[in-house]
Design a protein around this motif. Structure first.
Motif, mmCIF file in Angstrom:
data_model
loop_
_atom_site.group_PDB
_atom_site.id
_atom_site.type_symbol
_atom_site.label_atom_id
_atom_site.label_comp_id
_atom_site.label_asym_id
_atom_site.label_seq_id
_atom_site.Cartn_x
_atom_site.Cartn_y
_atom_site.Cartn_z
ATOM 1 N N MET A 1 0.481 11.721 1.143
ATOM 2 C CA MET A 1 -0.093 13.438 0.544
ATOM 3 C C MET A 1 -1.569 12.867 1.216
ATOM 4 S SD MET A 1 0.620 16.476 0.195
ATOM 5 C CE MET A 1 -0.199 17.377 -1.090
ATOM 6 N N LEU B 1 6.316 9.198 5.566
ATOM 7 C CA LEU B 1 6.306 9.790 5.712
ATOM 8 C C LEU B 1 5.001 11.133 5.463
ATOM 9 C CD1 LEU B 1 8.048 12.815 5.435
ATOM 10 C CD2 LEU B 1 8.234 12.602 3.044
ATOM 11 N N VAL B 2 4.281 11.799 6.137
ATOM 12 C CA VAL B 2 3.185 12.711 5.754
ATOM 13 C C VAL B 2 3.234 13.704 5.686
ATOM 14 C CG1 VAL B 2 1.212 13.161 6.918
ATOM 15 C CG2 VAL B 2 2.441 10.693 6.981
ATOM 16 N N SER B 3 3.179 14.308 4.552
ATOM 17 C CA SER B 3 3.198 15.448 4.079
ATOM 18 C C SER B 3 1.363 16.376 3.270
ATOM 19 C CB SER B 3 4.406 16.143 2.458
ATOM 20 O OG SER B 3 3.979 17.034 2.783
ATOM 21 N N SER B 4 0.983 16.874 3.657
ATOM 22 C CA SER B 4 -0.054 18.054 3.364
ATOM 23 C C SER B 4 -0.596 19.922 2.701
ATOM 24 C CB SER B 4 -0.896 17.985 4.423
ATOM 25 O OG SER B 4 -0.381 17.583 5.535
ATOM 26 N N ARG B 5 0.117 20.196 3.800
ATOM 27 C CA ARG B 5 0.033 21.491 3.152
ATOM 28 C C ARG B 5 1.266 22.460 2.680
ATOM 29 N NH1 ARG B 5 -5.292 23.520 7.005
ATOM 30 N NH2 ARG B 5 -6.217 22.161 6.349
ATOM 31 N N ALA B 6 2.055 21.479 3.294
ATOM 32 C CA ALA B 6 3.060 21.705 2.343
ATOM 33 C C ALA B 6 3.695 22.867 0.728
ATOM 34 C CB ALA B 6 4.510 21.147 2.778
ATOM 35 N N ASP C 1 9.020 22.142 -0.649
ATOM 36 C CA ASP C 1 8.854 21.369 0.762
ATOM 37 C C ASP C 1 8.775 20.224 0.790
ATOM 38 O OD1 ASP C 1 9.629 24.385 1.532
ATOM 39 O OD2 ASP C 1 7.253 24.327 2.410
ATOM 40 N N ARG C 2 7.542 20.052 -0.020
ATOM 41 C CA ARG C 2 7.813 18.713 0.304
ATOM 42 C C ARG C 2 9.118 17.322 -1.199
ATOM 43 N NH1 ARG C 2 2.241 20.234 -1.358
ATOM 44 N NH2 ARG C 2 2.696 19.536 -3.017
ATOM 45 N N ALA D 1 11.207 17.456 1.782
ATOM 46 C CA ALA D 1 10.954 16.687 3.387
ATOM 47 C C ALA D 1 11.420 15.217 2.213
ATOM 48 C CB ALA D 1 9.892 16.926 3.499
ATOM 49 N N ARG E 1 14.216 12.766 3.559
ATOM 50 C CA ARG E 1 13.932 11.259 4.306
ATOM 51 C C ARG E 1 14.913 9.997 3.523
ATOM 52 N NH1 ARG E 1 12.469 7.350 7.717
ATOM 53 N NH2 ARG E 1 11.123 5.923 7.159
#
Length: 88
Positions: free
Chosen positions: A1, A38-43, A47-48, A51, A55
């Motif tokens: 994150m 795994l890269v997540s930022s604005r979800a 949603d994260r 994801a 994965r």
């Protein structure tokens, strides 16, 4: 994150127990040269979570396929040749 350096600085200030300026200074450098699965930022949080679950599921399926292929090839699940029963 990940988050923007300004957001990291705001969080740092809100905590009150951090050295001022460290979050903004390290916001980019801590990620340099690192590969993430795994890269997540604005979800959204939901949603994260989806994801991450996807994965993990994909990793389990891959591991199961590798194990099945090894067993079919005559090696144990760890990939080493099986011991013959005569050697036991």
């Amino acid at each position: 994150m990940r988050c923007a350096p300004a957001v990291a600085a705001e969080r740092e200030a809100a905590r009150g127990d951090r050295v001022a300026g460290m979050a903004a200074a390290q916001a980019e450098s801590v990620h340099r040269g690192v590969t993430f699965h795994l890269v997540s930022s604005r979800a959204s949080a939901a949603d994260r979570a989806r994801a991450v679950a996807a994965r993990v599921t994909a990793a389990r399926v891959t591991a199961a396929r590798v194990t099945a292929a090894r067993v079919t090839a005559g090696t144990g699940a760890a990939g080493y040749p099986r011991s013959s029963s005569a050697a036991r």
